[in-house]
Structure formats: C-alpha cells, structure tokens
Design a protein around this motif. Structure first.
Motif, mmCIF file in Angstrom:
data_model
loop_
_atom_site.group_PDB
_atom_site.id
_atom_site.type_symbol
_atom_site.label_atom_id
_atom_site.label_comp_id
_atom_site.label_asym_id
_atom_site.label_seq_id
_atom_site.Cartn_x
_atom_site.Cartn_y
_atom_site.Cartn_z
ATOM 1 N N ARG A 64 0.816 -1.219 0.000
ATOM 2 C CA ARG A 64 0.000 0.000 0.000
ATOM 3 C C ARG A 64 0.852 1.273 0.000
ATOM 4 O O ARG A 64 0.306 2.369 -0.156
ATOM 5 N N TYR A 115 3.183 2.732 -2.036
ATOM 6 C CA TYR A 115 3.251 3.621 -3.203
ATOM 7 C C TYR A 115 1.879 4.099 -3.678
ATOM 8 O O TYR A 115 1.763 5.239 -4.148
ATOM 9 N N PRO A 116 0.823 3.300 -3.540
ATOM 10 C CA PRO A 116 -0.498 3.882 -3.793
ATOM 11 C C PRO A 116 -0.780 5.083 -2.894
ATOM 12 O O PRO A 116 -1.339 6.090 -3.350
ATOM 13 N N GLY A 119 1.421 8.036 -3.969
ATOM 14 C CA GLY A 119 0.866 8.646 -5.175
ATOM 15 C C GLY A 119 -0.344 9.512 -4.862
ATOM 16 O O GLY A 119 -0.509 10.601 -5.433
ATOM 17 N N ASN A 148 6.424 2.973 -12.166
ATOM 18 C CA ASN A 148 5.507 2.743 -11.067
ATOM 19 C C ASN A 148 4.167 3.407 -11.396
ATOM 20 O O ASN A 148 4.086 4.633 -11.468
ATOM 21 N N TYR A 167 1.522 4.015 -9.776
ATOM 22 C CA TYR A 167 0.966 4.894 -8.747
ATOM 23 C C TYR A 167 1.669 6.256 -8.725
ATOM 24 O O TYR A 167 1.069 7.247 -8.293
ATOM 25 N N HIS A 178 1.058 8.218 -12.602
ATOM 26 C CA HIS A 178 -0.230 8.902 -12.778
ATOM 27 C C HIS A 178 -0.175 10.365 -12.312
ATOM 28 O O HIS A 178 -0.516 11.274 -13.082
ATOM 29 N N PRO A 222 -5.034 4.280 -11.221
ATOM 30 C CA PRO A 222 -4.604 2.946 -10.786
ATOM 31 C C PRO A 222 -5.452 2.361 -9.657
ATOM 32 O O PRO A 222 -5.487 1.149 -9.478
ATOM 33 N N THR A 223 -6.113 3.217 -8.866
ATOM 34 C CA THR A 223 -7.067 2.744 -7.851
ATOM 35 C C THR A 223 -8.252 3.707 -7.835
ATOM 36 O O THR A 223 -8.164 4.832 -8.324
ATOM 37 N N TYR A 238 -7.883 7.315 -6.418
ATOM 38 C CA TYR A 238 -7.268 8.367 -7.229
ATOM 39 C C TYR A 238 -8.329 9.221 -7.918
ATOM 40 O O TYR A 238 -8.116 10.411 -8.176
#
Length: 265
Positions: free
Chosen positions: A101, A103-104, A107, A139, A141, A144, A168-169, A172
């Motif tokens: 979790r 790097y998400p 980001g 990457n 995350y 973006h 990516p999620t 975001y």
C-alpha cells in the motif's frame, strides 16, 4: 488498552475494510479506538525496539486509515494518516518488509498536493522518494500524478479528464474529480471574459460535462442566465465602474513640474 484487544480490533478492521463494499462507518469507529490503543502502546509514533509484528500491524492500521479517509472524502484526515506513516516508511524502512500500500498512498499524497496547487511541494516530495528518477515512470501509482502535473502545466485539460479512467485505484478518482473542479472554474472565468453567451452544447463540451443537468447546476452556481428555449447560456458581467481622469489637474501639474526643471537647469 491491552495488546490482545488491539489485535482483536485490528482483525475486525480488516474484515470491515475488505468486505465488498467496505463498511466505512464501522471502519471509522474501529480506527478511532485503534489509534487510542496505538498511542497507549507507543506504536503511533514508534521509537526504540518495538516488535516487528507490532510495527507491521500499526503500519497496516494507518494505511487502512489513509484509504478510509479518501473514501469518506476527508482530506485533512488523510493528511494526518500520511504524516503518521512517515515514521514507518522512512525511519523503519530497513526493518519492515515492503508494504503493497505504500506507493499507492504516496501517489495519492502527490495528487493531493496538485489539488492544493502546491507545485513546489509536489516536486520536493517527488525528489525525496526512495526511488531512482528513471524508476518513477515504471511505477503506475507515481506515473499517474507525474503525468497529471505535466498536463496541468501544458494546459492539456482533456488529458486530465481522460486520466480519471486510467486511475490505478478508485481512490485516485476522488482527487482527479477535485482537479477537474478547479479546471472548470478556470475555464468558466475565461468563458465569462471571452463570450456574451454560448450554446448549451458548446458550454458542456468546453467544461467537460457529460450531461446537461451537470452543466445547469454548475451554471446556476456561477450565476449564469440559462435560456432553455434557445438552448443557450448568457454570462452575467459585473458593470465596471468608470474612472474619471482629472485631465486639467494632470496637465497643470505637468507644466508646473516642467517649469521647476527649467529653473533648476
């Protein structure tokens, strides 16, 4: 709070967060209790020799809290969770196993800085990441928010709009929507200065609205005049005050100044 109680609440939090859809109300209640437990056991801001499994659990709780904050649209709460996670991401990076979790969340923090127009902080944070510069583009995350920042600087607003579908999620998309709100207000200000009126269809296209109802709500909030019969929008302009220039006084003052210069010479 006893460590066994924290573990039990942590397990409840994982179940509530991982259900589809997540039970956000229960997550909020559990997170409040768990943060008290982390404070009492010295794990919220750890120092010294804490057990590895306790550190992993504390980091996981704070990471869930960061995602929970975005899902409940509570940006100040996300800021606090991200700040608390820095001890785990920086000070204990050589001790803890990598977190999927991390790097998400990093980001999301970068996009948050963009939405707040903190461009200098964005670049400082990007440069401080524990990754070589050429690895950032690999990457998803991080790529973006980097792309979003470049498109914003270029004025490529259509690319920012399309980036929502490339998030990516799901979290975001919340910040991309916030960015689009800022962009729409900038475009609207330009429209007000450049046009007296526009067809509804053209205004919707320029402002990246997909439905007329969205455009009409936005227009009403801006105080625009809507003519549904003619399918157009008129932009209300504030009447500019006329400024009277005292010509005679200025001429007299200039002549007096010139005479004084002649006397000096």
């Amino acid at each position: 709070m006893a460590p066994q109680q924290i573990v039990a609440l942590y397990n409840d939090l994982q179940r509530a967060f991982n259900t589809q859809p997540a039970n956000l109300q229960l997550c909020g209640t559990l997170l409040s209790k768990l943060k008290i437990g982390l404070i009492e056991t010295g794990l919220l801001l750890p120092h010294g020799d804490a057990r590895l499994e306790d550190l992993v659990m504390a980091r996981d709780i704070l990471e869930i809290g960061a995602f929970w904050s975005i899902r409940t649209k509570d940006v100040p709460s996300f800021d606090r969770y991200f700040s608390q996670l820095q001890s785990f991401y920086v000070d204990y990076s050589s001790v803890l196993p990598p977190s999927k979790r991390e790097y998400p969340i990093r980001g999301l923090n970068l996009i948050r800085l963009l939405t707040q127009n903190r461009i200098a902080d964005f670049h400082t944070t990007l440069e401080s990441l524990p990754l070589p510069a050429d690895a950032i583009g690999d990457n998803p995350y991080l790529r973006h928010p980097v792309n979003l920042e470049r498109w914003l600087m270029e004025g490529s607003y259509s690319k920012v709009w399309n980036a929502r579908e490339e998030a990516p999620t799901e979290e975001y998309k919340f910040f991309v929507d916030s960015l689009m709100g800022t962009i729409r207000n900038e475009i609207a200000s330009c429209e007000e200065a450049a046009y007296d009126s526009l067809p509804l269809k053209d205004a919707a296209t320029l402002l990246f609205f997909t439905t007329q109802s969205e455009l009409l709500r936005f227009a009403e909030a801006r105080g625009w005049k809507i003519n549904l019969a003619e399918s157009s929008i008129s932009f209300s302009r504030t009447s500019e005050e006329k400024i009277e220039i005292p010509k005679e006084k200025l001429i007299a003052a200039s002549l007096a100044y010139a005479r004084e210069l002649e006397q000096i010479v």
